[in-house]
Each structure stands twice: as C-alpha cells, then as structure tokens.
Design an enzyme around this catalytic site. Structure first.
Site, PDB file in Angstrom:
ATOM      1  CG  ASP A   1       3.465  -1.221  -0.684  1.00  0.00           C
ATOM      2  OD1 ASP A   1       3.031  -2.126  -0.388  1.00  0.00           O
ATOM      3  OD2 ASP A   1       3.080   0.183  -0.082  1.00  0.00           O
TER       4      ASP A   1
ATOM      5  CD  GLN B   1       7.957   0.653   0.657  1.00  0.00           C
ATOM      6  OE1 GLN B   1       8.119   0.475   1.907  1.00  0.00           O
ATOM      7  NE2 GLN B   1       8.811   1.489   0.088  1.00  0.00           N
TER       8      GLN B   1
ATOM      9  CD1 TRP C   1       7.786  -4.264   5.063  1.00  0.00           C
ATOM     10  CD2 TRP C   1       8.610  -3.872   7.329  1.00  0.00           C
ATOM     11  NE1 TRP C   1       7.763  -3.330   5.319  1.00  0.00           N
ATOM     12  CE2 TRP C   1       8.027  -2.859   6.318  1.00  0.00           C
ATOM     13  CE3 TRP C   1       8.944  -3.992   8.603  1.00  0.00           C
ATOM     14  CZ2 TRP C   1       8.227  -1.516   7.113  1.00  0.00           C
ATOM     15  CZ3 TRP C   1       8.834  -2.583   9.123  1.00  0.00           C
ATOM     16  CH2 TRP C   1       8.505  -1.401   8.299  1.00  0.00           C
TER      17      TRP C   1
ATOM     18  CG  PHE D   1       7.487   3.471   4.963  1.00  0.00           C
ATOM     19  CD1 PHE D   1       8.761   2.831   4.972  1.00  0.00           C
ATOM     20  CD2 PHE D   1       6.393   3.506   5.687  1.00  0.00           C
ATOM     21  CE1 PHE D   1       8.642   1.911   6.226  1.00  0.00           C
ATOM     22  CE2 PHE D   1       6.429   2.791   6.920  1.00  0.00           C
ATOM     23  CZ  PHE D   1       7.750   1.932   7.167  1.00  0.00           C
TER      24      PHE D   1
ATOM     25  CD  GLU E   1      -1.059   0.705   4.757  1.00  0.00           C
ATOM     26  OE1 GLU E   1      -0.336   1.038   5.629  1.00  0.00           O
ATOM     27  OE2 GLU E   1      -1.240   0.098   4.125  1.00  0.00           O
TER      28      GLU E   1
ATOM     29  CD1 TRP F   1      -0.404  -4.846   4.319  1.00  0.00           C
ATOM     30  CD2 TRP F   1       1.820  -5.586   4.888  1.00  0.00           C
ATOM     31  NE1 TRP F   1       0.669  -4.124   3.707  1.00  0.00           N
ATOM     32  CE2 TRP F   1       1.915  -4.651   4.232  1.00  0.00           C
ATOM     33  CE3 TRP F   1       2.772  -6.442   5.518  1.00  0.00           C
ATOM     34  CZ2 TRP F   1       3.221  -4.084   4.151  1.00  0.00           C
ATOM     35  CZ3 TRP F   1       3.848  -5.816   5.191  1.00  0.00           C
ATOM     36  CH2 TRP F   1       4.352  -4.589   4.780  1.00  0.00           C
TER      37      TRP F   1
HETATM   38  C1  FRU Z   1       1.518  -0.682   2.367  1.00  0.00           C
HETATM   39  C2  FRU Z   1       2.382   0.038   3.203  1.00  0.00           C
HETATM   40  C3  FRU Z   1       2.583   1.461   3.156  1.00  0.00           C
HETATM   41  C4  FRU Z   1       4.087   1.681   3.450  1.00  0.00           C
HETATM   42  C5  FRU Z   1       4.739   0.321   3.095  1.00  0.00           C
HETATM   43  C6  FRU Z   1       5.812   0.175   3.839  1.00  0.00           C
HETATM   44  O1  FRU Z   1       1.538  -2.079   2.240  1.00  0.00           O
HETATM   45  O2  FRU Z   1       1.886  -0.197   4.599  1.00  0.00           O
HETATM   46  O3  FRU Z   1       1.846   2.293   3.648  1.00  0.00           O
HETATM   47  O4  FRU Z   1       4.483   2.899   2.929  1.00  0.00           O
HETATM   48  O5  FRU Z   1       3.835  -0.604   3.152  1.00  0.00           O
HETATM   49  O6  FRU Z   1       6.557  -0.901   3.629  1.00  0.00           O
END
Ligand code: FRU
Length: 515
Positions: free
Chosen positions: A58, A74, A82, A117, A239, A326
């Site tokens: 994100d 992120q 990840w 996050f 989210e 995702w």
């Molecule tokens: C959305 C998410 C958020 C979280 C982040 C973790 O893509 O799942 O909710 O903060 O990615 O990397």
C-alpha cells in the site's frame, strides 16, 4: 499522550535489539546490497514508483509538506516477499521526477514490534504527523482472537519530512475488535478525526471506526463510533479507508475503502479483493448516510489500497493506489523486487451521476519525450492490423475510435502477443485481457461500453504495467503486464469487420525515478 502496551506479557518479554535509527540503517544497507546484485531490470518501471529492491504494497502517508510530495509505502527491504512492514519513502517536487529517500519507519519498538502497517499523514504547525498501525503477532490463538494478532494506532512526528520520532500508541482497539488498522486522519470543524478499518470479533463484519482529537496527540479512545458497517454478510473486513470531501460542500463525502470478502458477480468484483467507494453525507457529530452504493473505482486486475491527498496548491484531490493485488502471482519477485504504485491521478466527482472519475494528474505531461507521433485517422480493413510502435518499454498513447462506424466484432490494441485492449461488440464491453499461463496470470477484466459515439482510450504503458483511462476517466483499468523480451510491439487490429480510428497521439515517456 496515552501510551499503551499492547499485551503486557509480550511487552515485557520484548527487548529491542537495536535502536530505531540502527534498524533503519540496517534496512537501507540490506536494500542497497541487494540492489547491487540485482541483474534483471526487464520489468522494473521507468516512471512508476517501485521499491528499488524488496517488497512494496500500500501507499501510505501521502502528503505535500513544504512544497514536496511525500509518498510512503508498505515496504519489506529484506526480501521480495511481504514481511515485517517498514515504511519506504519517495519524494517529488512535481509528481513526475522522484527521489528515493531513506526508510522512514522500521518496526521493532514496543509500540510496533512486528510491523508498521498502513496509515496516513497530516501537516500541522510545520510538522509532519504520521499515523500508522502498530502490528503484533501473538504467541497463541484464542477463541476471540483466532488470528493471534494485536493492532493499535501509533503516531510518529517529523520536522524535516525525512527523520521521524515515534511517539508511541495513541488509539487502542475498542473491546471486541482485533483487526483494527489503517488510520486516516483529517481536520474538520476545528477538530481532528480518525477513521480506521476494522472487523468485529463477534460477527466478523467489515466496518469503520471513528475517533476524534483536538490536538492530534491526545485521542480519547474510550469515545468512538461505528461510522459505517457492511451490509454484505460475506464481507469480513474493511481495510485502508479514506473519507474526504469533493468540492465545496463540507457534508458531501466520499468513503473510499477496501472491503474483503465480496463474491464475484458476473463482470464485477473479479479481483481477490476490491477497492471502491460510496458517496454520502456526513458532518461531525452526525450519522453517515449513503447516497450512492459501493462501486469499484478501477476495472483492472491490479488496484488496491488507494489513498488520496491534496495537490500543493490545495486545489485538486489526487490519488495513488497499489498497482497489484493480494495473492496474485508477482513474477518480478525473481528479480529481487516486487510491487509498484499507480500513476498519480486527479479525482473528479459528479453529483448528478454519482461517478468518481480518475484522470492522469495534469503534471504527467512532464513525462513526455519531446517528439509526438500522430496516429492518423484510418479505417482498418477486415481482419487486418497495423503496427504503431515496434518495441517501446514506456509510452503514452491517446487514441480515439468511432464506435458507430466500426463494424468489427472485436477491435482495439494489441500489446505484444499477450495483452489486448479491445471493444467486444458481441457483449458490448470494453475488455482488457492478459494471457500469461507461464505465470498463472491469465484472464480479462471489462467495463460496459460507454454510450458515446467516440471512444477515447488514453493509455500509459511502462515496463510491467498498463493504465487505461476511458473517455476522460469514465472508467479506468490498472493492470500489471509481464512481456517477454522483444514482445512489446503496439498494434491496432480489427477482427471480422472494420475499425474506424479517428486519430490520436503517441509519446515515448522518460525514465524519471532517481536511484
Ligand atoms: C492492505 C493491508 C493493510 C495493512 C497492510 C499490511 O493491503 O492489508 O490493511 O495495513 O496491508 O501490509
């Protein structure tokens, strides 16, 4: 400011190995070492934001601070998967040329042990305030916490926009909430407001929780409100919320968020998760009333976690999304990096249609190389094709078709042998199809054909992405593409009938990301 320990026993057991500054330096050192050894840049974007090594998801903390745009994201610097989330950082003065900055946040402190996050940023008194979620992985699941996590909202502050001081947790999860993340903060009617994505443990329903503060640092988290909740029982989490005003009316709000769990329905909701919006009314102290139901914001394969921010002159609302999805295969992982962001786009909202349109930010004309190539008006014969570009990695093409005088069953653009953008006259849909069985990435996305006679396709292609703006943002498609070496020719085509090309322009685009 309230400073909370997540779960007492974990907090006690936790002993930070290094200081935050040491962890940041270690992250940058590791990333640099991996970049030096990276060999294959075939898919590494020329003008889209991507981590120069490691994993990105994100966009976070989008803000213009002291005449510079800041994009955080992120980031996992230690591999292209990840992992414990850091905040990577890129800046720009013009939304065209970008510079990578040192990593801004590294997890591992008492407030964010296992991850920093997603979150947002605001400016106040010439300081940058970043709100993000401190994420913890607990030892063992319990009936009320089967995922064994803990999440609360944290604050970090900066005077120079590069170095951040963590001030710890400011908002704890209300009772009955475990998944609780992605704070978005804004100022309205003399107060600060925070909305967070959440899932209640009792019913597992996606929703948004609202908090307020009068000074950004003190949030009374015993006072909160469910701002909105899903009506779809399959939706277990919302989210990455954003909640903003378009135009002059303070009560007219767009709620942008990512519901998880919507089932695919015919042509809609085909991606693993969605990113979309509702329009409605809200004023501080009042309820949220929905005027327009949820609609996907983008029709492509890869668009998630979009966040908005204001232009430097505070006149336009801009938006950036994660140009991935995702659980989708990500072939660039083999090359040591993964993930990129969409181009910056401008948002426009029409109250009469309820449509939120995205257009390329006007600054993006600065990406163009000086020469423009005209696409002349031409009628493509039955079952013919015509090459527009031979082997270009980064270009923009803006082309218009006459849909009334085109007779083909299928016509449009081929990008190499594996991607096609076309009008399907049988289903009356505009389709973006990609075919990469070798990467388990095949299938199409589509939108209804616009009702206008002229169909304008404004397309940006980079080494591993395509973004299509249809008729001034009536629809957009954002998708990742992974062409083989030498398979990048751009062609017009018509099958079983003719295609009437009114004309257009093409530009090669510059590489604008500094390493
Ligand atoms: C959305 C998410 C958020 C979280 C982040 C973790 O893509 O799942 O909710 O903060 O990615 O990397």
């Amino acid at each position: 400011m309230a400073s909370h320990s997540p779960v007492t026993q974990d907090a006690q057991r936790y002993r930070p190995r290094d200081t935050h500054a040491e962890r940041l330096a270690a992250a940058d050192k590791a990333a640099l070492a991996r970049w030096n050894s990276a060999t294959n840049t075939a898919w590494y974007p020329d003008y889209h934001l991507a981590p120069f090594t490691g994993w990105m998801n994100d966009p976070n903390g989008l803000v213009c601070f002291r005449d510079r745009y800041h994009v955080f994201y992120q980031y996992h610097p230690y591999s292209s998967d990840w992992g414990p989330m850091h905040w990577g950082h890129i800046t720009s003065e013009d939304l065209v040329h970008w510079q990578h900055q040192p990593t801004a946040l590294a997890p591992g402190d008492a407030c964010d042990r296992d991850g920093c996050f997603s979150g947002s940023a605001v400016t106040c008194d010439d300081k940058l305030y970043m709100f993000y979620t401190g994420h913890f992985v607990l030892d063992a699941p319990t009936p009320s916490n089967p995922d064994a996590i803990y999440e609360h909202q944290c604050l970090a502050v900066s005077s120079d926009g590069i170095h951040f001081e963590k001030l710890g947790a400011v908002v704890r999860p209300p009772p009955g909430y475990v998944h609780f993340r992605d704070p978005k903060v804004w100022f309205q009617e003399g107060r600060w407001w925070m909305v967070c994505g959440a899932r209640d443990s009792a019913k597992d329903l996606g929703q948004l929780l609202l908090f307020t503060s009068d000074d950004l640092e003190h949030w009374d988290d015993s006072v909160w409100q469910v701002l909105a909740v899903t009506e779809d029982k399959n939706v277990f989490m919302w989210e990455c919320p954003d909640f903003f005003t378009m135009g002059r009316r303070e009560d007219l709000k767009i709620l942008l968020f990512c519901p998880q769990g919507i089932r695919a329905n015919e042509y809609d909701y085909r991606n693993r998760f969605q990113n979309g919006y509702m329009a409605g009314h809200w004023l501080p102290g009042g309820p949220w009333t929905v005027q327009r139901e949820f609609r996907e914001l983008d029709r492509g394969h890869d668009f998630y976690a979009a966040q908005t921010f204001m232009s430097a002159d505070n006149q336009r609302r801009l938006i950036l999304g994660w140009l991935d999805m995702w659980e989708s295969p990500m072939p660039s992982k083999e090359h040591g990096w993964c993930g990129c962001l969409t181009l910056p786009r401008e948002l426009h909202y029409s109250e009469s249609t309820g449509l939120l349109r995205m257009l390329p930010a006007r600054e993006l004309v600065g990406l163009r190389a000086p020469e423009v190539t005209m696409v002349p008006g031409v009628v493509l014969d039955d079952n013919s094709d015509a090459q527009l570009l031979a082997d270009c990695t980064a270009y923009e093409v803006d082309i218009t078709f006459n849909t009334e005088t085109s007779t083909a069953e299928k016509y449009g653009l081929w990008l190499g042998a594996e991607v096609e953008l076309f009008v399907d006259t049988q289903s009356n849909r505009l389709v973006l199809n990609r075919h990469y069985p070798q990467y388990m990435l095949s299938g199409y996305r589509s939108c209804e054909m616009p009702t206008t006679v002229l169909l304008r396709l404004h397309v940006y292609v980079d080494r591993s992405s395509i973004e299509v703006f249809v008729n001034d943002g009536e629809a957009t498609f954002s998708s990742r593409i992974f062409p083989d070496e030498g398979d990048r020719a751009l062609r017009l085509f018509a099958i079983n009938g003719t295609a009437d090309v009114v004309g257009g322009n093409m530009w090669k685009l510059k590489a604008t990301i500094e390493h």
